[in-house]
Design an enzyme around this catalytic site. Structure first.
Site, PDB file in Angstrom:
ATOM      1  N   CYS A  28       0.821  -1.207   0.000  1.00  0.00           N
ATOM      2  CA  CYS A  28       0.000   0.000   0.000  1.00  0.00           C
ATOM      3  C   CYS A  28       0.863   1.270   0.000  1.00  0.00           C
ATOM      4  O   CYS A  28       1.481   1.582  -1.027  1.00  0.00           O
ATOM      5  CB  CYS A  28      -0.987  -0.070   1.161  1.00  0.00           C
ATOM      6  SG  CYS A  28      -2.415   0.990   0.940  1.00  0.00           S
ATOM      7  N   HIS A 130      -3.129  -5.418   1.616  1.00  0.00           N
ATOM      8  CA  HIS A 130      -2.440  -5.638   2.898  1.00  0.00           C
ATOM      9  C   HIS A 130      -2.464  -7.108   3.299  1.00  0.00           C
ATOM     10  O   HIS A 130      -3.320  -7.518   4.098  1.00  0.00           O
ATOM     11  CB  HIS A 130      -3.144  -4.822   3.998  1.00  0.00           C
ATOM     12  CG  HIS A 130      -2.870  -3.366   3.943  1.00  0.00           C
ATOM     13  ND1 HIS A 130      -1.750  -2.790   4.507  1.00  0.00           N
ATOM     14  CD2 HIS A 130      -3.575  -2.356   3.392  1.00  0.00           C
ATOM     15  CE1 HIS A 130      -1.769  -1.488   4.313  1.00  0.00           C
ATOM     16  NE2 HIS A 130      -2.867  -1.199   3.636  1.00  0.00           N
ATOM     17  N   GLU A 132      -0.673  -8.501   5.343  1.00  0.00           N
ATOM     18  CA  GLU A 132      -0.334  -8.611   6.777  1.00  0.00           C
ATOM     19  C   GLU A 132      -1.573  -8.565   7.675  1.00  0.00           C
ATOM     20  O   GLU A 132      -1.465  -8.841   8.868  1.00  0.00           O
ATOM     21  CB  GLU A 132       0.679  -7.522   7.173  1.00  0.00           C
ATOM     22  CG  GLU A 132       0.126  -6.117   7.337  1.00  0.00           C
ATOM     23  CD  GLU A 132      -0.073  -5.358   6.024  1.00  0.00           C
ATOM     24  OE1 GLU A 132       0.006  -5.965   4.939  1.00  0.00           O
ATOM     25  OE2 GLU A 132      -0.325  -4.142   6.107  1.00  0.00           O
TER      26      GLU A 132
HETATM   27  N1  LIG Z   1      -3.330   1.731   3.692  1.00  0.00           N
HETATM   28  C1  LIG Z   1      -2.468   2.559   3.184  1.00  0.00           C
HETATM   29  O1  LIG Z   1      -1.248   2.374   3.228  1.00  0.00           O
HETATM   30  C2  LIG Z   1      -3.095   3.783   2.584  1.00  0.00           C
HETATM   31  C3  LIG Z   1      -2.169   4.628   1.759  1.00  0.00           C
HETATM   32  C4  LIG Z   1      -2.706   6.032   1.666  1.00  0.00           C
HETATM   33  N2  LIG Z   1      -4.071   6.028   1.163  1.00  0.00           N
HETATM   34  C5  LIG Z   1      -1.795   6.882   0.784  1.00  0.00           C
HETATM   35  O2  LIG Z   1      -2.114   7.183  -0.326  1.00  0.00           O
HETATM   36  O3  LIG Z   1      -0.747   7.249   1.250  1.00  0.00           O
END
Ligand SMILES: NC(=O)CC[C@H](N)C(=O)O
Length: 152
Positions: A28, A130, A132
């Site tokens: 992410c 994710h 994890e």
């Molecule tokens: N769950 C996440 O790591 C979200 C990332 C976040 N929305 C971003 O753009 O930085």
């Protein structure tokens, strides 16, 4: 994330370590940090450019648009249940970057959500979702195999 790394003096050594071949897995926001180009971010944000990809932050929508789905993941035999939390997607990949997973084609145009550098040989892995937060360790196992291969 990049701002904190910069303030803490970690951006440069971390970037050097990753470019020197340390196996790295970003999920992410970690995917965003590892990208070479980021859309929908602040002009002063930095990225590590460890993956030749363009990502878009918050591409699937706002926090309330977070979702879960099953994905086919190249190198993992059965579908992976993936949790997306205000996630980015990958808009384009360079020639040397392998696409490992996309969301199902009827959702969000089959956007790319998992990539690896170097077509099965690279040391950098990133997912929009994710792994994890689930009890399924297969994506982490995939990364452990990358670490083992890098030491072979
Ligand atoms: N769950 C996440 O790591 C979200 C990332 C976040 N929305 C971003 O753009 O930085």
């Amino acid at each position: 994330m990049s701002k904190l790394l910069e303030l803490g003096g970690l951006l440069e050594p971390l970037t050097a370590k990753i470019h020197n071949g340390t196996p790295t897995f970003g999920t992410c926001a970690g995917m965003i940090l590892l990208a070479s180009e980021v859309k929908g971010t602040r002009p002063d944000a930095h990225c590590v450019s460890a993956l030749d990809i363009t990502v878009r932050r918050n591409a699937f929508g706002r926090q309330v648009d977070s979702f879960e789905t099953d994905l086919d993941f190249k190198g993992i035999s059965q579908p992976v249940h993936a949790v997306f939390i205000r996630a980015p997607w990958v808009e384009s990949v360079g020639d040397d970057t392998e696409v490992l997973a996309r969301v199902p084609a009827d959702d969000d145009k089959g956007a790319i959500v998992a990539v690896r550098s170097g077509h099965g040989r690279g040391n950098v892995l990133a997912t929009s979702f994710h792994p994890e937060v689930t009890d399924d360790h297969r994506v982490h196992d995939y990364f452990v195999s990358m670490v083992e291969e890098s030491m072979a």
